[in-house]
Scaffold this active site. Structure first.
Site, mmCIF file in Angstrom:
data_model
loop_
_atom_site.group_PDB
_atom_site.id
_atom_site.type_symbol
_atom_site.label_atom_id
_atom_site.label_comp_id
_atom_site.label_asym_id
_atom_site.label_seq_id
_atom_site.Cartn_x
_atom_site.Cartn_y
_atom_site.Cartn_z
ATOM 1 N N ASP A 288 -42.568 27.614 19.075
ATOM 2 C CA ASP A 288 -42.873 26.370 19.768
ATOM 3 C C ASP A 288 -43.526 26.699 21.091
ATOM 4 O O ASP A 288 -43.104 27.620 21.783
ATOM 5 C CB ASP A 288 -41.581 25.587 20.023
ATOM 6 C CG ASP A 288 -41.149 24.865 18.772
ATOM 7 O OD1 ASP A 288 -42.035 24.401 18.027
ATOM 8 O OD2 ASP A 288 -39.927 24.761 18.540
ATOM 9 N N THR A 360 -45.420 4.455 35.722
ATOM 10 C CA THR A 360 -44.875 3.797 34.532
ATOM 11 C C THR A 360 -45.777 4.127 33.355
ATOM 12 O O THR A 360 -46.944 4.487 33.536
ATOM 13 C CB THR A 360 -44.821 2.270 34.674
ATOM 14 O OG1 THR A 360 -46.166 1.788 34.748
ATOM 15 C CG2 THR A 360 -44.045 1.831 35.901
ATOM 16 N N GLN A 362 -46.967 2.102 31.417
ATOM 17 C CA GLN A 362 -48.033 1.109 31.270
ATOM 18 C C GLN A 362 -49.214 1.447 32.199
ATOM 19 O O GLN A 362 -50.348 1.524 31.764
ATOM 20 C CB GLN A 362 -47.514 -0.298 31.604
ATOM 21 C CG GLN A 362 -46.720 -0.944 30.480
ATOM 22 C CD GLN A 362 -45.332 -0.329 30.364
ATOM 23 O OE1 GLN A 362 -44.699 -0.017 31.368
ATOM 24 N NE2 GLN A 362 -44.863 -0.127 29.140
ATOM 25 N N ASP A 504 -34.517 23.056 17.432
ATOM 26 C CA ASP A 504 -33.262 22.500 17.930
ATOM 27 C C ASP A 504 -33.041 21.056 17.511
ATOM 28 O O ASP A 504 -31.917 20.613 17.405
ATOM 29 C CB ASP A 504 -33.178 22.638 19.461
ATOM 30 C CG ASP A 504 -34.412 22.097 20.156
ATOM 31 O OD1 ASP A 504 -35.262 21.488 19.477
ATOM 32 O OD2 ASP A 504 -34.517 22.295 21.379
#
Lengths: 669, 553
Positions: A288, A360, A362, A504
């Protein structure tokens, strides 16, 4: 070492039980020979015969001692684990929310239990409610507490660990007696040790060699009679014991136990020896990106201002806009501004009139409104839209910068300022993945060993490619979903390759189960831990590389000692055969190249050497032979030289030295 | 020209001839075994045998076919000898006694050609060409078929199928052995080997005595005797007889024929597993061993041993003056390194260490280059063993030609390396324990006497067929025991080899990486030579000590 030998002695003696010995055919033959020789020595006693008998028994004992020492190291660890397994009571939640106190041993699958600060978690399970810090030092040895919370990939808790704060509800996922700690104890003690596929194959070879030498020794009697020599049974047993591969036969199980133990010392638990062996065979490593190849998060690497704007101006704006950004990326911007431009970190309280705009999902921007300025920082698209909305224009140069950073695998963040209702961009912050140090060298070593590394990432192919090149992996899988990962594993396996991976999350579980070596992180979900065949207690994905090396070292140790053991036989023939037959055929004395003192001393020296070599090699068997990553050819050349040619020569020297000592014994020399 | 330069020239010529044949014949053999077209004669043969030529067999069916075919051959050959006097072309010879008939049948079916009898006084022409010569062809073809089945096992993947025994057998005889035998036979006739169907001629020698000179279809039998690594001579004196092997040229041709197919099969192997380097490596091992044993045998014979030979200037006892020491040692080494057993000199009369070299050469399992087919499969099995130990030393589950060596493969390899030594040692032990069997020893009481018995069992178990002639082996005991040893020594390993072939054929090959142990490099060649020498050396060192070493040191 001496201490360990002494404490292991009782175990070694216990292992003399023929019902135990028979599992090791080579040493069982030695024991049978020792028994037969003892009987004969009682009937027809002589100094020589008794010396042989003693050393035959010592040969068996040394072999058992090697195994006992290897097991002894695990026992210490098991004792620590047992302490964690003290009887606890569980507070079981009923359907109606009522609590009931029951012994932990009575818990069933699916039971829900409450654990509060200071209490021991009664069994393995997943947190279904709440968040808590947990002390897992009992199993990991790591004293810093870890956070466990419901949902997500940090929900698994292990029985025997202690909750330090807060209250959680745990759903039990394993039966008592089959818990993680139980399995760990069984593993480190070697109780559940089963022979691994390669060990079985090697045992078959050793058994067949034993039969060949049994045959060669048994048939010698009629041939010797024809030559006018009557061989005593003790001499035949001595010859047989010297020829059969006792060295590797004695050390084989110790090598296996020590291999598992080496993993345990690195805080990796292999659920089976088979998995350790498979690790040595791995062709493809799936790694990973985040956490394994790169440090956890992207970091600001550079401020690139637009024409006409100074770097420090951009840095200042970038810092101001990031003060309220508590994400690692935001922190790294502040740190970079400080370290490279000497901009002191300002605290939010220092700017009384500032209004901070939080990031945020958005808006995809963060920023600050201060001194009539509005500073914004965020994704290129979002900031561009904001600039347009503020009546500004975006220069073409900005687009080029943004594209350039994207192409190099980085993440561009645009910084813009709006003053007097006209917004303009200042420049770009280059966020970069930081590749861990020293990985390129390790990947080069892996490549030399014939192992391909594949980086798995959710990034877009462009970004992935850049990081892959920087880290030096062979290949990458970008925008990877768990299904893609699974498909890649299956594709590799269809080509006959063995695949190792770490994981995991619960969605990693199918891939962990499919991979030949699946290392689950201890911090992961119990589904992942259940699916993998190893668990890394430190939750360090880079350890996969060490696991592969340990697997290889295990096989190399076995092969090297087998070669050594077989090569030893040549010298023993040169010691024993002239001793037996030079009387009948004086010409054969020419074979006594070591010029051993007498027939008796020659035979005894060979037997003594054969027994001592086991003891001498115990540390090597436990430590494993030296392993340096290199190509198969280079490794073979080195090991053949050391253990093959070395195995031919060493006993000539060793037997001669033993003979010098043995020949002074009255009745032998 | 001195003996040394003549000897070296001869070896050089032989190597050149083999090198010239290597690519064309190896390639031709590969085409024979991979082609999916049948000739008209073959189609007729399959129809007559009731064989579906397209049916691919599993290892078990292949093995059953091998055993069934050989069993029928054994019975037919036995009956042919037992009923000889009632059949034509018997030359008036009586029926062969049962134990000898069994021994001979077993011997020829097992590609051993151990001869407990004097052919010209025992076997008529019909038995010679309808029985013995037929087995010379088909027993060789059986060995090659089994080797090819093993090669297919390595070359194929994820299959249970190893090819069709009947097709392999038919093609080997019709496309390989017969054409080569015709060409080789004509060459031999050209060098002076006789070829006729006449009986013995009575002639009066210049000293006035009468001598019986037997004729017969010698060249046609001689060529397949060498080509199929059979070794059973038309005459008792075998290739020492001037009608079988008249001169240095015919001698060279015969040695060439012995080594031809075993050497070229390594090319076929390389081509079929699609890696010619693997074939070169196997050839390298064979050549190294053959060269070492040839050099040793020549060295021991030329330097002689004992006062008598030194006084005579050469160890010429039992050797033909027209060949001398070099050509005799070269022939001896080539015949014992293959499973041939043809001789152009009396191995029994070699110096102790020279004869011991021939004996040890057989003990290697005849892999240098070995019998037709059996040499290749024997060495491939040993390669698997070498790979197992060496593969561990590079830190991986060992693999050969991309196939993993797991417990199942090791079990078969372990049984294979056990089979022949068990037969040799147990057989010799039984013989040496029996007073009756010991009575057959000529040099009784000396280590050479033991070597006679050891040589007989080594020769039989390894399907060689040569002998230390001092042993009077034509007794019921030796005929029966050696007959059984020959059959077991041939067919037990074959079944194990086929099982191994089936086991590796099922596997998915592992891709080659830099972590893979390379099996085509000099290091591996050296390793495999070492494994062959050490594994067999350790097994036989005690008996060699009591035989040739006790006599020669």
């Amino acid at each position: 070492m001496t201490q360990l030998l002494l404490t292991s002695l009782p175990d070694a003696l216990r292992k003399l039980d023929p019902r135990v010995m028979v599992k090791n055919p080579v040493m069982f033959v030695v024991e049978v020979g020792a028994v037969a020789s003892t009987v004969l020595a009682c009937l027809n006693s002589s100094v020589f015969v008794w010396w042989i008998v003693v050393w035959l028994w010592l040969t068996v004992l040394f072999a058992n001692l090697a195994e006992a020492v290897a097991e002894g190291r695990g026992k210490a660890q098991a004792a620590t684990l047992r302490r964690a397994k003290t009887e606890t009571t569980a507070r079981r939640l009923g359907e109606d929310g009522s609590e009931q106190e029951i012994p932990a041993a009575q818990l069933r699958l699916g039971d829900r239990v409450v654990v509060e600060a200071g209490q021991i978690i009664p069994g393995d399970g997943d947190v279904v409610e709440g968040v808590a810090s947990v002390d897992e030092s009992a199993i990991t040895g790591e004293s810093a507490p870890v956070i466990r919370e419901s949902g997500g990939d940090r929900s698994a808790v292990t029985g025997g660990t202690r909750v330090l704060s807060d209250r959680i509800v745990v759903k039990i996922t394993t039966k008592p007696g089959e818990s993680f700690i139980d399995r760990m104890i069984a593993l480190v003690e070697g109780a559940s040790r089963q022979k691994t596929p390669n060990e079985i194959a090697l045992n078959i070879l050793l058994a067949s060699l034993t039969i060949v030498f049994l045959l060669a020794t048994l048939t010698l009697q009629p041939f010797a009679r024809y030559a006018g020599v009557d061989l005593s049974l003790v001499v035949l047993v001595a010859l047989l014991v010297c020829l059969i591969p006792t060295t590797i036969g004695a050390l084989l199980s110790a090598i296996g136990i020590a291999g598992m133990d080496r993993l345990v010392q690195r805080n990796v638990l292999a659920m089976s020896g088979r998995a350790v062996e498979a690790a040595g065979d791995v062709n493809t490593l799936l790694l990973d990106k985040t956490g394994t190849i790169t440090l956890g998060n992207r970091q600001a690497a550079e401020f690139i201002p637009l024409a006409g704007i100074s770097e420090s101006e951009l840095a200042d704006a970038a810092q101001l806009s990031s003060l309220a950004d508590e994400t690692p990326e935001g922190r790294s911007i502040v740190v970079l501004a400080k370290s490279r431009y000497g901009l002191r970190e300002r605290h939010t309280g220092e700017l009384p009139h500032a209004t901070f705009v939080e990031f945020t999902a958005q808006t995809r921007m963060s920023g600050v409104d201060v001194d009539g300025r509005q500073i914004r920082k965020g994704a290129a698209g979002a900031v561009s839209t904001w600039i347009h909305g503020q009546g500004g224009t975006v220069v073409a140069e900005l687009g080029e910068l943004v594209d350039g950073i994207s192409a190099s695998g980085g993440t561009p963040l645009v910084v813009a300022v709006s003053k007097g209702d006209v917004a303009r961009p200042l420049g770009v912050i280059h966020l970069k993945d930081v590749v861990k140090q020293g990985l390129r060298e390790r990947f080069d070593q892996l490549r030399a060993m014939g192992i391909r590394t594949v980086m798995i990432t959710g990034d877009n192919p462009l970004t992935a490619k850049a990081i892959a090149e920087e880290a030096g992996v062979d290949d990458f899988l970008a925008e990877a979903t768990p299904e893609d990962k699974m498909a890649l594993i299956k594709k590799e396996q269809e080509g006959g390759r063995l695949v190792a991976m770490t994981g995991d999350g619960t969605n990693d579980a199918p891939a962990l189960a499919q991979a030949d070596v699946g290392v689950a992180m201890n911090s992961g979900t119990s589904a992942a831990k259940e699916a993998g065949n190893m668990v890394d207690l430190d939750s360090n994905p880079t350890k996969l590389i060490e696991i592969v090396e340990i697997g290889k070292q295990l096989l190399i140790t076995r092969g090297s000692l087998t070669t050594f053991s077989i090569a030893n036989d040549v010298a023993k023939y040169f010691a024993i055969l002239p001793a037996l037959f030079a009387g009948a055929y004086p010409g054969l004395d020419k074979l006594n190249v070591m010029r051993l003192d007498s027939a008796e001393s020659a035979i005894l020296s060979a037997v003594v050497f054969n027994a001592l070599v086991i003891v001498v090699l115990v540390p090597l068997a436990l430590r494993g032979v030296r392993y340096r990553p290199s190509s198969a050819s280079a490794m073979l050349r080195r090991n053949l030289l050391v253990y093959g040619v070395g195995g031919l020569i060493t006993p000539f020297v060793g037997i001669k030295l033993v003979d010098l000592l043995v020949s002074v014994i009255p009745g032998i020399g | 020209m001195s003996d040394t330069s003549a000897g070296l020239l001869q070896v050089g010529l032989l190597v050149l001839l083999l090198a010239a044949a290597y690519r064309p014949l190896g390639g031709y053999l590969a085409r024979v075994y991979t082609s999916d077209r049948d000739t008209r004669v073959e189609r007729t043969t399959y129809k007559l045998l009731g064989v579906d030529a397209r049916a691919d067999q599993t290892w078990a069916v292949y093995a059953r076919s091998v055993l069934a075919f050989s069993a029928v051959g054994l019975i037919l050959l036995y009956l042919l000898q037992r009923l000889q006097s009632y059949l034509p072309l018997s030359l008036g010879l009586p029926n062969v006694e049962p134990s000898l008939a069994f021994n001979t049948a077993a011997s020829f079916v097992a590609n051993t050609n151990w001869q407990s009898y004097s052919p010209e006084a025992t076997m008529g022409h019909l038995v010679q060409f309808a029985g013995l010569a037929v087995q010379n062809f088909v027993s060789a073809a059986v060995g090659m078929s089994v080797a090819i089945a093993l090669v297919r096992g390595f070359a194929r993947s994820r299959t249970e199928r190893l090819g069709n025994f009947w097709v392999d057998l038919t093609r080997t005889v019709l496309r390989v052995l017969l054409p080569l035998a015709i060409v080789g036979g004509l060459v031999l006739v050209a060098t002076g080997v006789v070829q006729n169907l006449s009986g013995p001629h009575e002639i009066t020698t210049i000293t006035g005595q009468t001598q019986s000179i037997p004729g017969g279809p010698v060249a046609s039998q001689e060529v397949i005797k060498e080509l199929g690594t059979n070794g059973g001579g038309f005459y008792n004196a075998n290739s020492a007889h001037p009608f079988e092997n008249p001169n240095g040229l015919s001698n060279l041709v015969e040695i060439f024929l012995i080594l031809l197919i075993p050497v070229c099969l390594t090319r076929t192997f390389g081509l079929m597993v699609k890696d010619k380097r693997q074939g070169y490596a196997i050839l390298g091992v064979m050549t190294t061993l053959w060269a070492a044993f040839t050099a040793a045998a020549t060295g021991f014979e030329v330097s002689g041993a004992g006062t008598a030979t030194r006084a005579a200037g050469a160890a010429m006892e039992g050797k033909e003056t027209r060949f001398g020491e070099w050509a005799s040692a070269l022939f001896a080494s080539s015949t014992t390194g293959t499973s041939t057993g043809a001789v152009n000199s009396a191995h029994d009369s070699f110096t102790a260490l020279g004869g011991g070299t021939a004996l040890f050469h057989m003990m290697l399992g005849e892999v240098s280059p070995g019998g037709v087919g059996s040499g290749l499969y024997g060495l491939l099995v040993l390669a698997v063993l070498a790979v197992f130990v060496a593969g561990l030393m590079v830190g991986r589950t060992p693999e050969y030609l991309g196939k993993k060596i797991t417990a199942r493969e090791m079990k078969l390899v372990a049984l294979y390396i056990l089979a022949t030594p068990s037969l040799v040692l147990a057989g010799a032990a039984v013989a040496m324990s029996s007073a009756g069997a010991r009575a057959a020893i000529f040099n009784t009481g000396s280590p050479h006497g033991f070597a006679e018995v050891l040589y007989a069992f080594t020769s039989a178990a390894n399907n060689n067929g040569s002998a230390f002639g001092g042993l009077s082996a034509n007794t019921t005991f030796y005929n029966v025991v050696l007959g059984v040893v020959m059959l077991l020594g041939r067919f037990v390993p074959m079944v194990l080899v086929l099982a191994l072939a089936g086991s590796v054929a099922r596997q998915q090959p592992v891709p080659v990486t830099s972590g893979t142990l390379p099996t085509h490099k000099a290091l591996f060649v050296g390793l495999l030579v070492g494994v062959v020498l050490i594994v067999t050396g350790l097994t036989y060192f005690p008996v060699l000590t009591l035989g040739p070493l006790a006599e020669g040191l």
